[in-house]
Scaffold this motif. Structure first.
Motif, PDB file in Angstrom:
ATOM      1  N   THR C   8      42.101 -15.833 -24.087  1.00 47.18           N
ATOM      2  CA  THR C   8      42.495 -15.440 -22.909  1.00 47.18           C
ATOM      3  C   THR C   8      42.758 -13.884 -22.845  1.00 47.18           C
ATOM      4  OG1 THR C   8      44.673 -15.992 -23.254  1.00 47.18           O
ATOM      5  CG2 THR C   8      43.341 -17.728 -22.075  1.00 47.18           C
ATOM      6  N   THR C   9      43.691 -13.412 -23.726  1.00 45.97           N
ATOM      7  CA  THR C   9      43.657 -12.203 -23.749  1.00 45.97           C
ATOM      8  C   THR C   9      42.509 -11.391 -23.763  1.00 45.97           C
ATOM      9  OG1 THR C   9      44.369 -12.301 -26.056  1.00 45.97           O
ATOM     10  CG2 THR C   9      46.079 -12.163 -24.284  1.00 45.97           C
ATOM     11  N   ARG C  10      41.681 -11.684 -24.488  1.00 48.93           N
ATOM     12  CA  ARG C  10      40.417 -10.783 -25.026  1.00 48.93           C
ATOM     13  C   ARG C  10      39.698 -10.951 -23.514  1.00 48.93           C
ATOM     14  NH1 ARG C  10      38.025 -14.071 -28.913  1.00 48.93           N
ATOM     15  NH2 ARG C  10      39.729 -13.130 -30.481  1.00 48.93           N
ATOM     16  N   GLY C  11      39.755 -12.056 -22.705  1.00 44.62           N
ATOM     17  CA  GLY C  11      38.965 -11.767 -21.500  1.00 44.62           C
ATOM     18  C   GLY C  11      39.590 -11.274 -20.407  1.00 44.62           C
ATOM     19  N   SER C  12      40.829 -10.987 -20.600  1.00 39.68           N
ATOM     20  CA  SER C  12      41.694 -10.708 -19.346  1.00 39.68           C
ATOM     21  C   SER C  12      41.499  -9.189 -19.234  1.00 39.68           C
ATOM     22  CB  SER C  12      42.954 -11.106 -19.095  1.00 39.68           C
ATOM     23  OG  SER C  12      43.070 -12.349 -19.454  1.00 39.68           O
ATOM     24  N   SER C  13      41.403  -8.481 -18.146  1.00 38.10           N
ATOM     25  CA  SER C  13      41.375  -7.103 -18.118  1.00 38.10           C
ATOM     26  C   SER C  13      42.843  -6.592 -17.973  1.00 38.10           C
ATOM     27  CB  SER C  13      40.495  -6.712 -16.957  1.00 38.10           C
ATOM     28  OG  SER C  13      40.946  -7.008 -15.806  1.00 38.10           O
ATOM     29  N   PRO C  18      44.411  -8.600 -28.178  1.00 37.10           N
ATOM     30  CA  PRO C  18      44.891  -9.917 -29.077  1.00 37.10           C
ATOM     31  C   PRO C  18      45.461  -9.532 -30.322  1.00 37.10           C
ATOM     32  CG  PRO C  18      42.582  -9.739 -29.423  1.00 37.10           C
ATOM     33  CD  PRO C  18      43.047  -8.741 -28.185  1.00 37.10           C
ATOM     34  N   ALA C  19      46.413 -10.555 -30.730  1.00 31.66           N
ATOM     35  CA  ALA C  19      47.153 -10.330 -31.984  1.00 31.66           C
ATOM     36  C   ALA C  19      46.588 -10.000 -33.090  1.00 31.66           C
ATOM     37  CB  ALA C  19      48.105 -11.283 -31.970  1.00 31.66           C
ATOM     38  N   ASP C 135      52.331 -10.906 -26.729  1.00 27.27           N
ATOM     39  CA  ASP C 135      51.070 -11.579 -27.399  1.00 27.27           C
ATOM     40  C   ASP C 135      51.315 -13.126 -27.117  1.00 27.27           C
ATOM     41  OD1 ASP C 135      52.897 -12.378 -29.085  1.00 27.27           O
ATOM     42  OD2 ASP C 135      51.784 -11.675 -30.896  1.00 27.27           O
ATOM     43  N   LEU C 136      52.060 -13.531 -26.257  1.00 26.18           N
ATOM     44  CA  LEU C 136      52.368 -15.169 -26.039  1.00 26.18           C
ATOM     45  C   LEU C 136      52.784 -15.901 -27.261  1.00 26.18           C
ATOM     46  CD1 LEU C 136      49.135 -15.312 -24.225  1.00 26.18           C
ATOM     47  CD2 LEU C 136      51.320 -14.818 -23.001  1.00 26.18           C
ATOM     48  N   HIS C 137      53.240 -15.211 -28.367  1.00 26.09           N
ATOM     49  CA  HIS C 137      53.546 -16.084 -29.542  1.00 26.09           C
ATOM     50  C   HIS C 137      54.989 -15.374 -29.989  1.00 26.09           C
ATOM     51  CE1 HIS C 137      49.907 -18.009 -31.434  1.00 26.09           C
ATOM     52  NE2 HIS C 137      49.378 -17.026 -30.332  1.00 26.09           N
ATOM     53  N   GLY C 138      55.682 -15.103 -29.116  1.00 25.52           N
ATOM     54  CA  GLY C 138      57.475 -14.810 -29.166  1.00 25.52           C
ATOM     55  C   GLY C 138      57.523 -13.176 -29.599  1.00 25.52           C
TER      56      GLY C 138
END
Lengths: 728, 181, 273
Positions: C8-13, C18-19, C135-138
């Motif tokens: 998702t992060t890759r695709g989101s402008s 990504p981490a 990065d959504l991983h904390g």
């Protein structure tokens, strides 16, 4: 000199070894009536620091080690309050050695250095102030007398006229003779007996090198590098792990237990049923826990309690009242109209110390050794002995560092349980609570209800004030406070702690303590009733000041008795207000709140400065002034103040236990809402005042004003008077 | 099950129950008591260790995931002779009271500073969420800032604004294996 | 239900790159076993259908991140192929079956609209102020895997699955109704550039999603509530719906937020201890 020194061979000097037996024989004999009474009053509103145990023989308390260190066997336990460091400072100064030479260890009960009561009440340093220094001075005098004898023998018996000096544990006579404490101890050992010198006069405080200095904690290294110093860290050869089946519901008694599924599980050694409990012994902790989960226990309860039931019981007017303070005729003065009245409440509080309770017990060979965190080594010893049918001196309690105390370890049935399991399997057994068990089987801070009433005179002064407080038990039902003593007192000294009205220039004032027996265990929680009682009284004082249209600080000062009685109280009030730059108005989204209290003779005052963020109070700065008398270690007194501020914020803003479907909840950190780093103030300024010249209580008094100061600040900022803890 | 992993710089192989939490492997099987049991539910942080450089609560980490991982406990962080900057700062600020929660805070702080050697107060608030009952928080915050100073002084790092925190973590643990996450 | 952040992060402008942490969460496709033939066939069909739907959606509501503007829009705009009434009814039923699951707390709790993961059936904020971070991983010293490992832990009661992490903000479902969730889910601008094939796979095969049906028990051994639809029923419904072109049915009163997504936390917010 160097020639003389060679006469003494290096070896271990175990002073205790020679004098050993005497301590154990002291047993309980010294729990005399007068001492009991002294302790009784010491724990009441005006504390008289005292130590209840033998403090006459320094050879029981000290050991000089081979490497010229001096080991002090402390009857008080170290639970974070910094007592060990202060004791080392006191001993070092009277022994005339560097504080770095003093090692403080917990006295096992078998050493005979046994405290008659507990480590609690903020009395460790204050209570040992005289006896420990006298013991150290006596030991020094004994060693010096031996040195003098050696000095008289030199020069073929002609002796020396060189002046005697003592430096860091070495007694010297000019350049002629120099003897270390270790060498002197060896000489005394060689004589087969120690003839103790008379206790010399103690040094003047001004002459002390270490007392009054911020010496770093002596346990710092152990605690920063992870040394295995706690009860939880204890281990023994061949040790097994135990676990006890405990009920979730209040008042549950065991009817039966189906252990069949647990019996064959991996690692399970034995299922033990004894009296009122079922326990598992297994090879590892997790095997024991797994087996416990496989046991189906049937419990009987009278009823399922709810928080609302408890709140209905804790009401002024319910239970047994006892007047604990009366001056003038408050009731008469409060008849008629124009009485200001307000009610306050506080919830059930958990200790929530980080190290769970438990013990490592070895109950083989007709005795028992129990290694654990306990605040009451003597009580623990006697209880284990009674349950196992042993004489007290057949049981040795080995106290460890405590991973938090706060009053939680004044009840130690866990020692008995570990001992019973150990005896059953004939091996050492270590048995600890889970966190859920720790929360549900805590001995809680009781919930309280307060009714405050007052009448203001036309001059804006308080004519009459009355505090009615209702609380669950603190001292009642406690092993360290015998039932007979409670009967003598007639009221619960723990519950009413801080409940008396400290503004004694109010002509008519009265405080009444209502005792309520709750269906679950409540007991000592750091500062006892002080936090809740002060919350009620000091919130109310702000309300009265507003009605009288006066500044809250000036209003308080106006009701403090004139010097000398109110002098120390007045000074902390003024100091806290000044240090904070107290102002009685909100500014820039922030407001200050003030409160003060006196606990065990130690007055403390606090100003908190907070804002509201997303509806939650955010504490920024706290200014605390306290007069504990002489601060033996000012850094650790400050640490106790900082810690009390954080614990007070946590308890006053967030924490509460509830009773749901018969169970005490929550059972884990998080849902039990304790303050985290982000909730702590960024700044805590502590101002220490010495108004007595001798150490007084430190660990609990600074907790007193925190809750009320928070409530007063919230009111100032929001206009909303919150009269129930927790506030947020 | 048989597990091989790296513990405080040494390769270890042991036979253990794969469901057994790492906490008890460390404390009871390997006699490393510096990692504390506080709650057993990953709620208090007293059992925090590093796994491949990340702060991990060992009470909720089953032993079966140890295979090939690099674990550091408080014992492996520093010694009195050579303290880790966090331990040094903890001593300078005289942080501990009872001391029981401190190993977890020290390990969490060390993990934070390995990735961010200039944490702001907000960074500290977000990252360090262990529980201390004695209320040593005021000194802890001071000590964390002090430890950050010591860390920066020991190894002048590239500008934290341009240095990805994750690279810092990798630099601290060059031997970290490809973790299966 | 948790999405893979890398995708998702890759695709989101505008999203952070990504981490770069080692070994973390390779893209879904590279870790999964080969898709079944059924999935491949359905996926290919759906992919074509979706492309049109996506472009249509993007044209219709460029400034409407939550797709709220679609209310009342003809369904035909999202399903390019005319469905027979029977097919439409079947797809609609499948949609609601799927959404019964996707709107359960097991899924929505990790698709928050405020960066704060939720916990329990009451969907209260994650304890200790935990939030997903960029990065959504904390956070640095509080990664999700500080506590959550690759499987549920029976001792601590901490849930776990491979790649435990938070769905990105673009995939926030919290507070959305079923139709808005569906729109968001199928919108490549929000779903991380996923094709319908990817979505099908994510919804029916991904370990983190499937965790919802094996959510384990809490620290007191009390089982967590799985989604109210059995896993295979749910999977079949997803396949049916996507095969039909992922049509979004007309709004029903019962689909409003709050009826299917718990809102106000029953316990104090995450910033409280």
């Amino acid at each position: 000199m160097s020639g003389d020194k060679k006469k003494f061979s290096r070896r271990a000097f175990i002073l205790r070894g020679l004098a050993g037996g005497t301590g154990v024989m002291l047993g309980l004999g010294y729990l005399g009536r007068n001492a009991l009474r002294r302790e009784m009053y010491a724990l009441m509103d005006t504390v008289e620091p005292s130590y209840l145990g033998d403090a006459s023989d320094p050879t029981l308390w000290f050991e000089i080690t081979e490497d010229e260190r001096i080991r002090l066997f402390s009857p008080k336990v170290e639970m974070g309050q910094g007592t060990f460091t202060s004791l080392a400072q006191m001993a070092a100064d009277e022994l005339e050695v560097d504080v770095g030479r003093i090692e403080v260890v917990h006295a096992e009960t078998a050493t005979g250095v046994v405290d008659g009561l507990s480590t609690g009440g903020s009395l460790s340093v204050a209570g040992l102030w005289m006896p420990l220094r006298e013991l150290a001075a006596t030991l020094r005098a004994t060693l010096v007398a031996e040195a003098d004898e050696a000095a008289r023998a030199i020069n073929s018996g002609a002796g020396t006229t060189e002046p005697r000096t003592i430096a860091d544990g070495v007694v010297s006579y000019g350049t002629l003779l120099s003897l270390s404490y270790g060498e002197l101890a060896a000489r005394l050992d060689a004589k087969g007996t120690w003839e103790l010198a008379e206790t010399p006069p103690l040094k003047e405080v001004a002459d002390y090198r270490f007392i009054g200095q911020p010496v770093p904690r002596i346990d710092l290294e152990a605690k920063v590098f992870g040394a295995p110093i706690f009860g939880m860290d204890a281990s023994a050869e061949g040790m097994l792990h135990g676990s006890i089946v405990r009920p979730e519901r209040i008042g549950a008694t065991l009817v039966s237990a189906d252990t069949s599924a647990a019996e064959g599980m991996p690692g399970v050694v034995q299922i033990v049923q004894d009296h009122d409990f079922v326990g598992v012994v297994a090879e590892t902790r997790m095997q024991a826990e797994a087996a416990k989960r496989a046991i189906t226990a049937e419990w009987r309860t009278e009823r399922d309690w709810e928080t609302e039931d408890i709140e209905a019981m804790i009401r002024v007017g319910e239970g047994t009242p006892m007047i604990i303070q009366r001056e003038g005729d408050a009731n008469g003065a409060l008849e008629g109209g124009d009485v200001v009245r307000a009610e306050f409440t506080s919830p059930i509080g958990a200790h929530a110390q980080l190290e769970p309770n438990g013990a490592l017990a070895d109950a083989r060979d007709g005795g028992a050794t129990v290694t654990m965190s306990t605040q009451v080594p003597r009580v623990t010893r006697d209880e284990v002995a009674e349950r196992l049918g042993l004489e007290p001196d057949a049981v040795n309690i080995v106290p460890t560092y405590l991973g938090g105390g706060f009053g939680r370890r004044l009840h130690t049935p866990n020692a008995i349980q570990a001992a019973v399991l150990s005896r059953a399997v004939g091996k050492p057994v270590k048995c600890f609570f889970t966190r859920k068990e720790e929360f549900q089987h805590d001995t809680f801070r009781p919930p309280t209800h307060h009714v405050m009433q007052a009448r203001l005179g036309s001059d804006g002064r308080i004519e009459a004030m009355k505090h009615d407080l209702s609380s669950g038990d603190v001292a009642y039902g406690s092993a360290i406070f015998p039932a007979a003593m409670n009967q003598m007192l007639g009221a619960d000294v723990g519950a009413f702690r801080g409940g008396m009205i400290q503004y004694r220039s109010i002509p008519n004032h009265e405080a009444v303590s209502w005792r309520v027996e709750l269906p679950f265990a409540t007991s000592w929680w750091r500062s006892l009733g002080l936090l809740a009682n002060t919350f009620a009284i000091e919130s109310f004082m702000d309300e009265l000041a507003e009605k009288a249209d006066q500044d809250p600080v000036a209003f308080r000062l106006a009701h403090v008795p004139d010097a000398p009685a109110g002098a120390r109280q007045e000074r902390v009030i003024a100091a806290a207000a000044e240090s904070a730059g107290y102002r009685n108005e909100a500014r820039g989204g922030r407001a200050m709140g003030f409160a003060c209290s006196t606990d065990g003779g130690t007055p403390a005052a606090a100003v908190v400065d907070l804002s509201m963020e997303d509806g939650q109070p955010k504490v920024h700065d706290v200014f605390l002034a306290m007069d504990p008398g002489l601060a033996v270690n000012p850094d650790q007194v400050r640490a106790q103040c900082e810690g009390s501020v954080c614990m007070g914020i946590s308890a006053s803003l967030h924490e509460r236990m509830d009773v749901r479907e018969g169970s005490l909840r929550p059972v884990i950190y998080g849902p039990y809402r304790m303050a985290l780093l982000r909730h702590a103030p960024r700044r805590v300024e502590v101002e220490l005042i010495d108004g007595t010249g001798r150490p007084g209580p430190v660990g609990e008094p600074p907790l007193g004003p925190v809750g009320a100061a928070l409530a007063n600040a919230i009111y100032r900022l929001t206009g909303e008077r919150r009269r129930a803890l927790p506030l947020a | 099950m048989r597990i091989t992993f790296t513990l405080n710089g040494e390769a270890r192989t042991l036979e253990t129950d794969g469901d057994q939490p790492l906490l008890w492997v460390l404390r009871d099987e390997l006699d490393l008591k510096g990692t504390k049991f506080g709650c057993g539910r990953a709620a208090c942080g007293a059992c925090t260790v590093h796994v491949d450089g990340d702060a991990v609560r060992s009470c909720s980490f089953p032993a079966r995931y140890l295979e090939g991982r690099v674990v550091t406990t408080l014992e492996g962080l520093g010694t009195p002779e050579a303290p880790h900057p966090v331990q040094q700062a903890w001593i300078e600020e005289i942080v501990p009271q009872c001391g029981y929660c401190q190993p977890g805070f020290i390990m969490a702080t060390a993990a934070l500073l390995a990735k961010n050697a200039s944490p702001t107060d907000d960074d500290i608030d977000r990252n360090i969420v262990n529980v201390c009952r004695c209320g040593t928080y005021v000194r802890m915050r001071r000590a964390i800032h002090r430890a950050a100073e010591l860390t920066r002084a020991a190894a002048p790092a590239p500008d934290p604004a341009t240095s990805a925190p994750d690279e810092a973590a990798e630099a601290a643990h060059p031997d970290a294996p490809e973790a299966d996450r | 239900m948790r999405a893979q952040p890398q995708c998702t992060t890759r695709g989101s402008s505008g999203a952070r790159p990504p981490a770069t942490r080692r070994g973390q969460n390779p893209p879904v496709a590279s870790r999964r076993p080969d898709p079944t033939t059924v999935r491949r066939r359905v996926g290919t069909t759906a992919l074509l259908l979706l492309a049109a739907a996506a472009s249509s959606a993007a044209q219709e509501s460029p400034a409407d991140p939550h797709g709220a503007g679609h209310h009342g829009a003809p369904e035909g705009a999202e399903a390019p192929r005319e469905l027979t009434p029977a097919e439409r009814a079947e797809a609609e039923a499948a949609f609601h079956t799927m959404m019964e699951a996707l709107t359960s707390p097991r899924c929505v709790n990790c698709h928050p609209n405020d960066g704060v993961p939720k916990q329990t059936d009451a969907a209260r904020a994650h304890l200790f102020g935990v939030a997903g971070s960029d990065d959504l991983h904390g956070y640095d010293a509080l990664r999700c895997n500080a506590c959550h490992q690759a499987s549920n832990d029976g001792w601590s009661g901490v849930p776990g699955a491979p790649g435990w992490s938070l769905a990105p903000a673009s995939m926030a479902w919290e507070g959305l109704d079923r139709r808005a969730i569906a729109r968001s889910m199928m919108d490549p601008a929000k779903n991380g550039g996923r094709s319908a094939d990817d979505i099908l796979h994510h919804l029916t095969e991904h370990e983190l999603v499937l965790w919802a049906w094996e959510p384990g028990g809490d620290g007191e051994g009390r089982p967590r509530t799985p989604p109210p639809v059995p896993l295979e029923t749910y999977r079949a419904a997803v396949r049916t719906w996507i095969a039909a072109g992922a049509p979004i049915p007309e709004a029903r009163a019962a689909d409003a937020p709050g009826s299917d997504a718990p809102d106000s936390p029953a316990e104090p917010s995450g910033d409280a201890p």
